[in-house]
Design a protein around this motif. Structure first.
Motif, PDB file in Angstrom:
ATOM      1  N   GLY A  25      58.483  90.238  -3.402  1.00  0.00           N
ATOM      2  CA  GLY A  25      58.590  88.919  -2.763  1.00  0.00           C
ATOM      3  C   GLY A  25      57.273  88.522  -2.135  1.00  0.00           C
ATOM      4  O   GLY A  25      56.308  89.294  -2.131  1.00  0.00           O
ATOM      5  N   ASP A  26      57.249  87.302  -1.608  1.00  0.00           N
ATOM      6  CA  ASP A  26      56.052  86.779  -0.960  1.00  0.00           C
ATOM      7  C   ASP A  26      56.020  87.243   0.495  1.00  0.00           C
ATOM      8  O   ASP A  26      56.249  86.452   1.413  1.00  0.00           O
ATOM      9  N   VAL A  27      55.799  88.530   0.673  1.00  0.00           N
ATOM     10  CA  VAL A  27      55.785  89.099   2.024  1.00  0.00           C
ATOM     11  C   VAL A  27      54.519  89.920   2.222  1.00  0.00           C
ATOM     12  O   VAL A  27      53.969  90.461   1.268  1.00  0.00           O
ATOM     13  N   ASP A  28      54.084  89.976   3.456  1.00  0.00           N
ATOM     14  CA  ASP A  28      52.915  90.807   3.769  1.00  0.00           C
ATOM     15  C   ASP A  28      53.401  92.218   4.060  1.00  0.00           C
ATOM     16  O   ASP A  28      54.305  92.405   4.867  1.00  0.00           O
ATOM     17  N   VAL A  29      52.834  93.160   3.369  1.00  0.00           N
ATOM     18  CA  VAL A  29      53.188  94.569   3.569  1.00  0.00           C
ATOM     19  C   VAL A  29      51.941  95.258   4.098  1.00  0.00           C
ATOM     20  O   VAL A  29      50.848  95.038   3.572  1.00  0.00           O
ATOM     21  N   SER A  30      52.113  96.071   5.155  1.00  0.00           N
ATOM     22  CA  SER A  30      50.917  96.721   5.723  1.00  0.00           C
ATOM     23  C   SER A  30      50.374  97.760   4.739  1.00  0.00           C
ATOM     24  O   SER A  30      51.089  98.236   3.854  1.00  0.00           O
ATOM     25  N   PHE A  31      49.091  98.088   4.925  1.00  0.00           N
ATOM     26  CA  PHE A  31      48.469  99.078   4.047  1.00  0.00           C
ATOM     27  C   PHE A  31      49.187 100.418   4.144  1.00  0.00           C
ATOM     28  O   PHE A  31      49.382 101.107   3.151  1.00  0.00           O
ATOM     29  N   GLN A  32      49.583 100.781   5.377  1.00  0.00           N
ATOM     30  CA  GLN A  32      50.296 102.048   5.570  1.00  0.00           C
ATOM     31  C   GLN A  32      51.622 102.050   4.811  1.00  0.00           C
ATOM     32  O   GLN A  32      51.983 103.048   4.186  1.00  0.00           O
ATOM     33  N   GLU A  33      52.332 100.918   4.868  1.00  0.00           N
ATOM     34  CA  GLU A  33      53.623 100.840   4.172  1.00  0.00           C
ATOM     35  C   GLU A  33      53.442 100.926   2.653  1.00  0.00           C
ATOM     36  O   GLU A  33      54.245 101.552   1.957  1.00  0.00           O
ATOM     37  N   ARG A  34      52.393 100.285   2.152  1.00  0.00           N
ATOM     38  CA  ARG A  34      52.149 100.329   0.707  1.00  0.00           C
ATOM     39  C   ARG A  34      51.890 101.777   0.283  1.00  0.00           C
ATOM     40  O   ARG A  34      52.418 102.246  -0.738  1.00  0.00           O
ATOM     41  N   ALA A  35      51.033 102.468   1.083  1.00  0.00           N
ATOM     42  CA  ALA A  35      50.700 103.855   0.755  1.00  0.00           C
ATOM     43  C   ALA A  35      51.933 104.743   0.878  1.00  0.00           C
ATOM     44  O   ALA A  35      52.172 105.609   0.027  1.00  0.00           O
ATOM     45  N   ALA A  36      52.726 104.529   1.933  1.00  0.00           N
ATOM     46  CA  ALA A  36      53.929 105.345   2.140  1.00  0.00           C
ATOM     47  C   ALA A  36      54.915 105.138   0.994  1.00  0.00           C
ATOM     48  O   ALA A  36      55.578 106.082   0.549  1.00  0.00           O
ATOM     49  N   PHE A  37      54.988 103.908   0.510  1.00  0.00           N
ATOM     50  CA  PHE A  37      55.873 103.644  -0.635  1.00  0.00           C
ATOM     51  C   PHE A  37      55.411 104.464  -1.844  1.00  0.00           C
ATOM     52  O   PHE A  37      56.227 105.097  -2.533  1.00  0.00           O
ATOM     53  N   ALA A  38      54.096 104.447  -2.098  1.00  0.00           N
ATOM     54  CA  ALA A  38      53.555 105.216  -3.229  1.00  0.00           C
ATOM     55  C   ALA A  38      53.925 106.698  -3.088  1.00  0.00           C
ATOM     56  O   ALA A  38      54.310 107.352  -4.059  1.00  0.00           O
ATOM     57  N   GLN A  39      53.835 107.185  -1.847  1.00  0.00           N
ATOM     58  CA  GLN A  39      54.171 108.598  -1.617  1.00  0.00           C
ATOM     59  C   GLN A  39      55.665 108.850  -1.868  1.00  0.00           C
ATOM     60  O   GLN A  39      56.045 109.872  -2.437  1.00  0.00           O
ATOM     61  N   SER A  40      56.501 107.878  -1.452  1.00  0.00           N
ATOM     62  CA  SER A  40      57.945 108.065  -1.561  1.00  0.00           C
ATOM     63  C   SER A  40      58.415 108.164  -3.014  1.00  0.00           C
ATOM     64  O   SER A  40      59.449 108.745  -3.296  1.00  0.00           O
ATOM     65  N   VAL A  41      57.657 107.571  -3.927  1.00  0.00           N
ATOM     66  CA  VAL A  41      58.066 107.659  -5.336  1.00  0.00           C
ATOM     67  C   VAL A  41      57.226 108.697  -6.101  1.00  0.00           C
ATOM     68  O   VAL A  41      57.278 108.758  -7.330  1.00  0.00           O
ATOM     69  N   ASN A  42      56.445 109.504  -5.351  1.00  0.00           N
ATOM     70  CA  ASN A  42      55.624 110.544  -5.983  1.00  0.00           C
ATOM     71  C   ASN A  42      54.594 109.979  -6.953  1.00  0.00           C
ATOM     72  O   ASN A  42      54.429 110.493  -8.070  1.00  0.00           O
ATOM     73  N   ALA A  43      53.900 108.941  -6.523  1.00  0.00           N
ATOM     74  CA  ALA A  43      52.974 108.235  -7.417  1.00  0.00           C
ATOM     75  C   ALA A  43      51.814 109.125  -7.853  1.00  0.00           C
ATOM     76  O   ALA A  43      51.324 109.959  -7.088  1.00  0.00           O
ATOM     77  N   ASP A  44      51.380 108.924  -9.099  1.00  0.00           N
ATOM     78  CA  ASP A  44      50.164 109.576  -9.578  1.00  0.00           C
ATOM     79  C   ASP A  44      48.945 108.701  -9.323  1.00  0.00           C
ATOM     80  O   ASP A  44      47.829 109.201  -9.231  1.00  0.00           O
ATOM     81  N   PHE A  45      49.162 107.379  -9.239  1.00  0.00           N
ATOM     82  CA  PHE A  45      48.035 106.465  -9.029  1.00  0.00           C
ATOM     83  C   PHE A  45      48.569 105.159  -8.461  1.00  0.00           C
ATOM     84  O   PHE A  45      49.666 104.735  -8.824  1.00  0.00           O
ATOM     85  N   LEU A  46      47.786 104.556  -7.560  1.00  0.00           N
ATOM     86  CA  LEU A  46      48.111 103.211  -7.077  1.00  0.00           C
ATOM     87  C   LEU A  46      46.990 102.258  -7.487  1.00  0.00           C
ATOM     88  O   LEU A  46      45.807 102.553  -7.273  1.00  0.00           O
ATOM     89  N   PHE A  47      47.369 101.140  -8.098  1.00  0.00           N
ATOM     90  CA  PHE A  47      46.392 100.130  -8.487  1.00  0.00           C
ATOM     91  C   PHE A  47      46.637  98.867  -7.674  1.00  0.00           C
ATOM     92  O   PHE A  47      47.716  98.282  -7.745  1.00  0.00           O
ATOM     93  N   SER A  48      45.640  98.466  -6.896  1.00  0.00           N
ATOM     94  CA  SER A  48      45.769  97.269  -6.078  1.00  0.00           C
ATOM     95  C   SER A  48      45.121  96.099  -6.812  1.00  0.00           C
ATOM     96  O   SER A  48      43.946  96.157  -7.196  1.00  0.00           O
ATOM     97  N   ILE A  49      45.923  95.048  -7.019  1.00  0.00           N
ATOM     98  CA  ILE A  49      45.529  93.935  -7.888  1.00  0.00           C
ATOM     99  C   ILE A  49      44.953  92.784  -7.058  1.00  0.00           C
ATOM    100  O   ILE A  49      45.613  92.278  -6.140  1.00  0.00           O
ATOM    101  N   HIS A  50      43.726  92.364  -7.389  1.00  0.00           N
ATOM    102  CA  HIS A  50      43.051  91.317  -6.607  1.00  0.00           C
ATOM    103  C   HIS A  50      42.231  90.369  -7.470  1.00  0.00           C
ATOM    104  O   HIS A  50      41.895  90.672  -8.611  1.00  0.00           O
ATOM    105  N   TYR A  51      41.901  89.225  -6.850  1.00  0.00           N
ATOM    106  CA  TYR A  51      40.884  88.306  -7.373  1.00  0.00           C
ATOM    107  C   TYR A  51      39.857  88.118  -6.272  1.00  0.00           C
ATOM    108  O   TYR A  51      40.182  88.217  -5.089  1.00  0.00           O
TER     109      TYR A  51
END
Ligand SMILES: [Zn+2]
Length: 486
Positions: free
Chosen positions: A92-118
């Motif tokens: 959704g169109d919500v602001d998520v803190s950097f810590q929350e984004r990283a914690a989410f990646a950890q919660s799903v056992n991520a191998d890589f996180l790609f942050s998409i920007h312009y």
């Protein structure tokens, strides 16, 4: 003798299979450095969101929307591959803190996180694509291998590649999303697709189709990196070769080069006072990192042109043309004083010497060239105005990075035309190692030749001795026969 032959055989084998290929094919392909247990888990992070708009400099959309369109397309495309798990940090169109984004990646056992920007720059003068990766090995090296695939794809579409880079801040990693994710033991990379505020990049992100295309191509690069297969897409990247890098230390080319280019010189080539074309040979070099842009001034350094891509610049291979012909069209009524700036891929620049035209360009309607100031020296009138500058990067869309560079707005725009040039450049940082390797090869060759010649000499000596014995024997026998005949 046989021992020598075996020894020289071993040496030649060693030379042929280890040293020479190592020297000739530095950029040979390799496998993925990052170990992955089972099915790769990939987290896609659409940048910004909610109150956090990202850059608005593009004028069409807020960046948070562009990031989401590309991230969604990346998610959809990557989900078409077999044996991969894909997640989004926000839908959704919500602001998520950097810590929350990283914690989410950890919660799903991520191998890589790609942050998409312009991207956007403070003076709206930068263009091209870049990938930011972690500072330390081995995550830096994983980031390099995936960054290489991502940027090759964008380069193939015609975007200028600005590099796979790291940035250090007061708390280690400068970029918060990398800092927070790496702190949890997960590699992360920021993909800055292009600059929304620069004419040469705008065409790449002008429609939703363009944004979707970036997402799909990111997915292909990520699939190559993880060696994925897709039954639906009928592709198989399981043996896809990645860029070869070591894993013990961070990749040298990703580390910020604080020093300006080492050389930047212009030499007068010709002046056509009928058409207003003034040409120079521009020579420049940076022994640490490749050159990326140049700008020029025709008013002695008061104002500079927009940025131009450095001819032949390919920061993925470290190559650029070290000499090319720069042709400027000088507006009629101008007495140009030319200075060129050469920028490396981390943005420090070096100014060339100055060329002062002895004559005011006057053509077209008022077609007589006015006489120049007699005190000014002709074509060799080069006053050395060399200078260097190291402005910080000017990526501004991110609240964490609001530094500026270049105090000068673009000059009234004479037309620049780089005309071909003698190639040969780049990879200067490896040239000393290459020199040592060549020395080693020569020494080994000489040793092998010495051994072989010794062997041959020994064999000849032996043959001669055997022959001598045989001759002596036969002379003796002849003598005996003659004696008997007598
Ligand atoms: Zn952003």
């Amino acid at each position: 003798m046989r021992f020598l032959r075996i020894l020289s055989g071993i040496l030649i084998f060693f030379l042929a299979f280890f040293i020479l290929p190592g020297y000739c094919f530095h950029a040979s392909a390799a496998g993925r450095l990052q170990p992955v247990d089972g099915v790769p888990v990939i987290v896609i992070d659409p940048g910004h969101g909610g109150e956090n708009l990202g850059t608005q400099a593009g004028g069409i959309w807020d960046e948070k929307y562009m990031d989401m369109v590309t991230a969604q397309a990346l998610y959809d495309e990557l989900s078409l591959y077999d044996d991969v798990e894909v997640y989004l940090t926000r839908t959704g169109d919500v602001d998520v803190s950097f810590q929350e984004r990283a914690a989410f990646a950890q919660s799903v056992n991520a191998d890589f996180l790609f942050s998409i920007h312009y991207n956007a720059s403070e003076y709206h003068d930068l263009f091209g694509s870049e990938v930011w990766v972690p500072l330390t090995a081995p995550f830096n090296n994983y980031g390099y291998q995936i960054g290489y695939e991502l940027l090759r794809g964008m380069q193939d579409r015609g975007l200028l590649v600005r590099g796979i880079k790291t940035r250090e801040g007061e708390r280690g990693e400068y970029y918060a999303i990398i800092r927070e994710t790496v702190a949890l033991g997960i590699p992360a990379a920021i993909i800055e697709h292009c600059h929304v505020d620069e004419d040469r990049d705008k065409g790449f992100c002008a429609s939703e189709e363009d944004l979707i295309r970036f997402g799909r191509e990111d997915a292909t690069a990520i699939a190559k990196y993880f060696g994925l297969k897709s039954t639906a897409l009928q592709v198989d990247y399981s043996d896809y070769p990645l860029a070869e890098v070591g894993s013990a230390n961070p990749v040298a080319s990703t580390l910020r080069d604080e020093t300006a280019p080492d050389v930047c010189r212009i030499e007068f080539l010709s002046a056509d006072y009928e058409t207003g074309v003034l040409s120079f040979t521009l020579s420049a070099a940076d022994y640490d990192s490749p050159l990326l842009y140049y700008t020029y001034s025709i008013d002695g350094g008061q104002t500079y042109s927009e940025r131009n891509a450095w001819p032949g610049s390919d920061v993925l291979t470290g190559k650029y043309e070290d000499t090319f012909t720069l042709s400027l069209t000088i507006p009629s009524g101008t007495k140009p004083s030319v200075i060129v700036r050469a920028y490396n891929m981390f943005d420090p620049y070096t100014e060339s010497n100055r060329y002062d035209s002895p004559i005011t360009f006057s053509y077209g309607q008022d077609s007589r060239a006015e006489e120049g100031d007699p005190s000014s020296v002709g074509e060799g009138g080069n006053e050395d105005a060399s200078g260097t500058g190291t402005p910080p990067d000017s990526d501004t869309h991110d609240p964490a990075s609001s530094n500026a560079d270049s105090q000068n707005p673009p000059a009234a725009d004479p037309v620049a035309k780089p005309v071909s040039g003698s190639a040969v450049a780049g990879e200067k940082q490896v040239s000393f190692v290459a020199f040592l390797e060549i020395c080693l090869i020569i020494v080994v060759f000489l040793f092998v030749i010495l051994l072989i010649s010794q062997g041959i000499a020994y064999q000849n000596r032996k043959r001669r001795r055997r022959q001598g014995r045989r001759e002596f024997q036969s002379r003796k026998e002849d003598g005996d026969t003659r004696n008997q005949l007598r």
